[in-house]
Design a protein around this motif. Structure first.
Motif, PDB file in Angstrom:
ATOM      1  N   PRO A 179       0.886  -1.135  -0.002  1.00 23.48           N
ATOM      2  CA  PRO A 179      -0.017   0.146   0.033  1.00 23.48           C
ATOM      3  C   PRO A 179       0.857   1.142   0.069  1.00 23.48           C
ATOM      4  CG  PRO A 179       0.026  -1.098   2.039  1.00 23.48           C
ATOM      5  CD  PRO A 179       0.833  -1.950   1.410  1.00 23.48           C
ATOM      6  N   ALA A 180       0.442   2.204  -0.522  1.00 24.49           N
ATOM      7  CA  ALA A 180       1.311   3.583  -0.620  1.00 24.49           C
ATOM      8  C   ALA A 180       0.554   4.709   0.052  1.00 24.49           C
ATOM      9  CB  ALA A 180       1.447   3.814  -2.193  1.00 24.49           C
ATOM     10  N   LEU A 181       1.086   5.629   0.440  1.00 29.58           N
ATOM     11  CA  LEU A 181       0.710   7.028   0.926  1.00 29.58           C
ATOM     12  C   LEU A 181      -0.145   7.373  -0.103  1.00 29.58           C
ATOM     13  CD1 LEU A 181       3.517   8.673   2.915  1.00 29.58           C
ATOM     14  CD2 LEU A 181       1.553   7.409   3.788  1.00 29.58           C
ATOM     15  N   GLY A 182      -1.493   7.820   0.341  1.00 30.59           N
ATOM     16  CA  GLY A 182      -2.632   8.332  -0.681  1.00 30.59           C
ATOM     17  C   GLY A 182      -3.594   7.453  -1.027  1.00 30.59           C
ATOM     18  N   GLY A 183      -3.365   6.100  -0.385  1.00 29.98           N
ATOM     19  CA  GLY A 183      -4.242   5.096  -0.661  1.00 29.98           C
ATOM     20  C   GLY A 183      -4.212   4.047  -1.698  1.00 29.98           C
ATOM     21  N   GLN A 184      -3.557   4.208  -2.804  1.00 28.27           N
ATOM     22  CA  GLN A 184      -3.266   3.264  -3.866  1.00 28.27           C
ATOM     23  C   GLN A 184      -2.206   2.314  -3.212  1.00 28.27           C
ATOM     24  OE1 GLN A 184      -2.398   6.594  -3.686  1.00 28.27           O
ATOM     25  NE2 GLN A 184      -0.679   6.896  -5.119  1.00 28.27           N
ATOM     26  N   GLY A 221       5.804   3.823  -0.577  1.00 27.59           N
ATOM     27  CA  GLY A 221       5.247   2.396  -0.240  1.00 27.59           C
ATOM     28  C   GLY A 221       5.418   2.199   1.339  1.00 27.59           C
ATOM     29  N   LEU A 222       4.358   1.506   2.107  1.00 24.27           N
ATOM     30  CA  LEU A 222       4.286   1.341   3.448  1.00 24.27           C
ATOM     31  C   LEU A 222       4.427  -0.415   3.603  1.00 24.27           C
ATOM     32  CD1 LEU A 222       1.148   3.554   3.837  1.00 24.27           C
ATOM     33  CD2 LEU A 222       3.705   4.235   4.399  1.00 24.27           C
ATOM     34  N   ASP A 223       5.456  -0.504   4.231  1.00 22.01           N
ATOM     35  CA  ASP A 223       5.840  -1.949   4.718  1.00 22.01           C
ATOM     36  C   ASP A 223       5.048  -2.314   5.748  1.00 22.01           C
ATOM     37  OD1 ASP A 223       6.773  -4.468   4.368  1.00 22.01           O
ATOM     38  OD2 ASP A 223       8.647  -4.050   5.183  1.00 22.01           O
ATOM     39  N   VAL A 224       3.957  -2.434   5.973  1.00 27.88           N
ATOM     40  CA  VAL A 224       2.816  -2.554   7.198  1.00 27.88           C
ATOM     41  C   VAL A 224       3.213  -3.937   7.748  1.00 27.88           C
ATOM     42  CG1 VAL A 224       1.363  -0.524   6.630  1.00 27.88           C
ATOM     43  CG2 VAL A 224       1.086  -2.987   5.703  1.00 27.88           C
ATOM     44  N   ARG A 225       3.441  -4.878   7.016  1.00 28.13           N
ATOM     45  CA  ARG A 225       3.328  -6.280   7.307  1.00 28.13           C
ATOM     46  C   ARG A 225       4.915  -7.067   7.702  1.00 28.13           C
ATOM     47  NH1 ARG A 225      -1.077  -8.092   3.788  1.00 28.13           N
ATOM     48  NH2 ARG A 225      -3.079  -7.484   4.968  1.00 28.13           N
ATOM     49  N   GLY A 226       6.074  -5.865   7.100  1.00 30.10           N
ATOM     50  CA  GLY A 226       7.225  -6.202   7.256  1.00 30.10           C
ATOM     51  C   GLY A 226       7.753  -7.323   6.285  1.00 30.10           C
ATOM     52  N   GLU A 227       7.204  -7.233   5.139  1.00 31.93           N
ATOM     53  CA  GLU A 227       7.488  -8.311   4.002  1.00 31.93           C
ATOM     54  C   GLU A 227       8.635  -7.617   3.476  1.00 31.93           C
ATOM     55  OE1 GLU A 227       3.759  -8.405   1.772  1.00 31.93           O
ATOM     56  OE2 GLU A 227       2.574  -9.142   3.349  1.00 31.93           O
ATOM     57  N   ALA A 228       8.721  -6.392   3.049  1.00 29.82           N
ATOM     58  CA  ALA A 228       9.733  -5.868   2.274  1.00 29.82           C
ATOM     59  C   ALA A 228      10.990  -6.033   3.314  1.00 29.82           C
ATOM     60  CB  ALA A 228       9.582  -4.365   1.993  1.00 29.82           C
ATOM     61  N   LEU A 229      11.072  -5.766   4.518  1.00 33.93           N
ATOM     62  CA  LEU A 229      11.891  -5.807   5.594  1.00 33.93           C
ATOM     63  C   LEU A 229      12.660  -7.195   5.346  1.00 33.93           C
ATOM     64  CD1 LEU A 229      13.471  -4.375   7.903  1.00 33.93           C
ATOM     65  CD2 LEU A 229      11.796  -5.530   9.339  1.00 33.93           C
ATOM     66  N   ARG A 230      11.811  -8.351   5.512  1.00 28.36           N
ATOM     67  CA  ARG A 230      12.047  -9.562   5.337  1.00 28.36           C
ATOM     68  C   ARG A 230      12.677 -10.040   3.949  1.00 28.36           C
ATOM     69  NH1 ARG A 230       7.868 -10.147   8.279  1.00 28.36           N
ATOM     70  NH2 ARG A 230       6.325 -10.706   6.882  1.00 28.36           N
ATOM     71  N   GLN A 231      12.072  -9.611   3.017  1.00 30.25           N
ATOM     72  CA  GLN A 231      12.405 -10.261   1.600  1.00 30.25           C
ATOM     73  C   GLN A 231      13.853  -9.448   1.264  1.00 30.25           C
ATOM     74  OE1 GLN A 231       9.063  -9.010  -0.707  1.00 30.25           O
ATOM     75  NE2 GLN A 231       9.480 -10.868  -1.621  1.00 30.25           N
ATOM     76  N   TYR A 232      14.016  -8.374   1.572  1.00 26.24           N
ATOM     77  CA  TYR A 232      15.478  -7.615   1.306  1.00 26.24           C
ATOM     78  C   TYR A 232      16.513  -7.890   2.313  1.00 26.24           C
ATOM     79  CZ  TYR A 232      13.707  -6.086  -3.322  1.00 26.24           C
ATOM     80  OH  TYR A 232      13.239  -5.993  -4.602  1.00 26.24           O
ATOM     81  N   ARG A 233      16.010  -8.366   3.381  1.00 32.91           N
ATOM     82  CA  ARG A 233      16.747  -8.590   4.723  1.00 32.91           C
ATOM     83  C   ARG A 233      17.638  -7.104   5.091  1.00 32.91           C
ATOM     84  NH1 ARG A 233      14.614 -12.962   4.714  1.00 32.91           N
ATOM     85  NH2 ARG A 233      15.661 -14.818   4.118  1.00 32.91           N
ATOM     86  N   ILE A 234      16.672  -6.130   5.281  1.00 29.66           N
ATOM     87  CA  ILE A 234      17.149  -4.736   5.613  1.00 29.66           C
ATOM     88  C   ILE A 234      17.655  -4.896   7.085  1.00 29.66           C
ATOM     89  CG2 ILE A 234      16.595  -2.501   5.817  1.00 29.66           C
ATOM     90  CD1 ILE A 234      16.886  -3.347   2.976  1.00 29.66           C
ATOM     91  N   GLN A 235      18.849  -4.637   7.240  1.00 30.88           N
ATOM     92  CA  GLN A 235      19.470  -4.471   8.576  1.00 30.88           C
ATOM     93  C   GLN A 235      19.912  -3.144   8.936  1.00 30.88           C
ATOM     94  OE1 GLN A 235      22.486  -7.332   8.722  1.00 30.88           O
ATOM     95  NE2 GLN A 235      21.099  -9.196   8.534  1.00 30.88           N
ATOM     96  N   THR A 236      20.264  -2.251   7.923  1.00 30.87           N
ATOM     97  CA  THR A 236      20.853  -0.654   8.132  1.00 30.87           C
ATOM     98  C   THR A 236      19.946  -0.247   7.255  1.00 30.87           C
ATOM     99  OG1 THR A 236      22.996  -1.743   8.338  1.00 30.87           O
ATOM    100  CG2 THR A 236      22.751   0.687   8.172  1.00 30.87           C
ATOM    101  N   ILE A 237      19.574   1.217   7.883  1.00 31.42           N
ATOM    102  CA  ILE A 237      18.702   2.125   7.108  1.00 31.42           C
ATOM    103  C   ILE A 237      19.446   3.372   7.103  1.00 31.42           C
ATOM    104  CG2 ILE A 237      16.605   1.180   7.162  1.00 31.42           C
ATOM    105  CD1 ILE A 237      15.957   2.896   9.657  1.00 31.42           C
ATOM    106  N   PRO A 238      19.540   4.288   6.224  1.00 35.11           N
ATOM    107  CA  PRO A 238      18.798   3.863   4.739  1.00 35.11           C
ATOM    108  C   PRO A 238      19.633   2.800   4.174  1.00 35.11           C
ATOM    109  CG  PRO A 238      19.909   5.844   4.497  1.00 35.11           C
ATOM    110  CD  PRO A 238      20.067   5.559   6.058  1.00 35.11           C
ATOM    111  N   THR A 239      18.850   2.014   3.231  1.00 33.23           N
ATOM    112  CA  THR A 239      19.513   1.146   2.214  1.00 33.23           C
ATOM    113  C   THR A 239      18.840   1.439   1.066  1.00 33.23           C
ATOM    114  OG1 THR A 239      20.079  -0.713   3.853  1.00 33.23           O
ATOM    115  CG2 THR A 239      19.802  -1.351   1.458  1.00 33.23           C
TER     116      THR A 239
END
Length: 173
Positions: free
Chosen positions: A47-52, A124-142
């Motif tokens: 989901p993205a800011l703005g509703g779409q 984009g809003l990673d509200v479920r942590g899916e992007a965090l898991r898929q991309y294995r983000i450990q340091t931000i920003p990446t």
């Protein structure tokens, strides 16, 4: 008593070291490195800011700057004007998707930050942590630079500048 405490501490440190060695032998996804340069970027639908909603694979045909951030991260705050500057100059030629790690922050903070900074690129809003898991983000920003075919061409850990993004995407514009 002190002797047992030292022994227990030694065993804990040794166990942690053994666990790290075993984790390092596992494939890329298991050890937390995330997708690598040369691999196809894992698809995201958020989901993205703005509703779409926004789907990463729908951006194929253009190079993509995929950035992961939160509103509380000082380097993220510092780089947002740079992302905006890059988007203003090259947004027709290169897609930019800023993924807010909402599980590490709040939706309200993302909305306030985007409004206060007048962000005009998709968030984009990673509200479920899916992007965090898929991309294995450990340091931000990446930030990932993805070519028009969906292949990762660069991974940048830490803040970026508009100039660096212009250099990294020059081949695709």
């Amino acid at each position: 008593m002190r002797k047992w405490l030292v022994i227990l501490l030694f065993l804990a440190v040794a166990g942690y070291g053994l666990w790290n060695v075993m984790a390092a032998d596992k494939p890329n996804e298991a050890n937390g490195a995330g997708p690598e340069v040369g691999q196809t970027a894992p698809d995201l639908t958020l989901p993205a800011l703005g509703g779409q909603s926004v789907k990463l694979s729908a951006l194929r045909g253009k190079a993509v700057v995929l950035n992961f951030w939160t509103s509380w991260c000082p380097p993220c705050k510092k780089e947002m004007p740079e992302l905006a500057k890059f988007y203003e100059r090259h947004g027709r030629e290169v897609a930019l998707l800023a993924v807010h790690l909402t599980t590490q922050d709040t939706l309200d903070n993302a909305e306030r930050f985007a409004k206060a900074n007048r962000l005009i690129f998709p968030v984009g809003l990673d509200v479920r942590g899916e992007a965090l898991r898929q991309y294995r983000i450990q340091t931000i920003p990446t930030t990932y630079i993805i070519d028009p075919n969906g292949v990762i061409r660069r991974k940048i850990v830490g803040p970026v500048t508009a100039k660096r993004l212009e250099q990294e995407t020059a081949l695709f514009r």
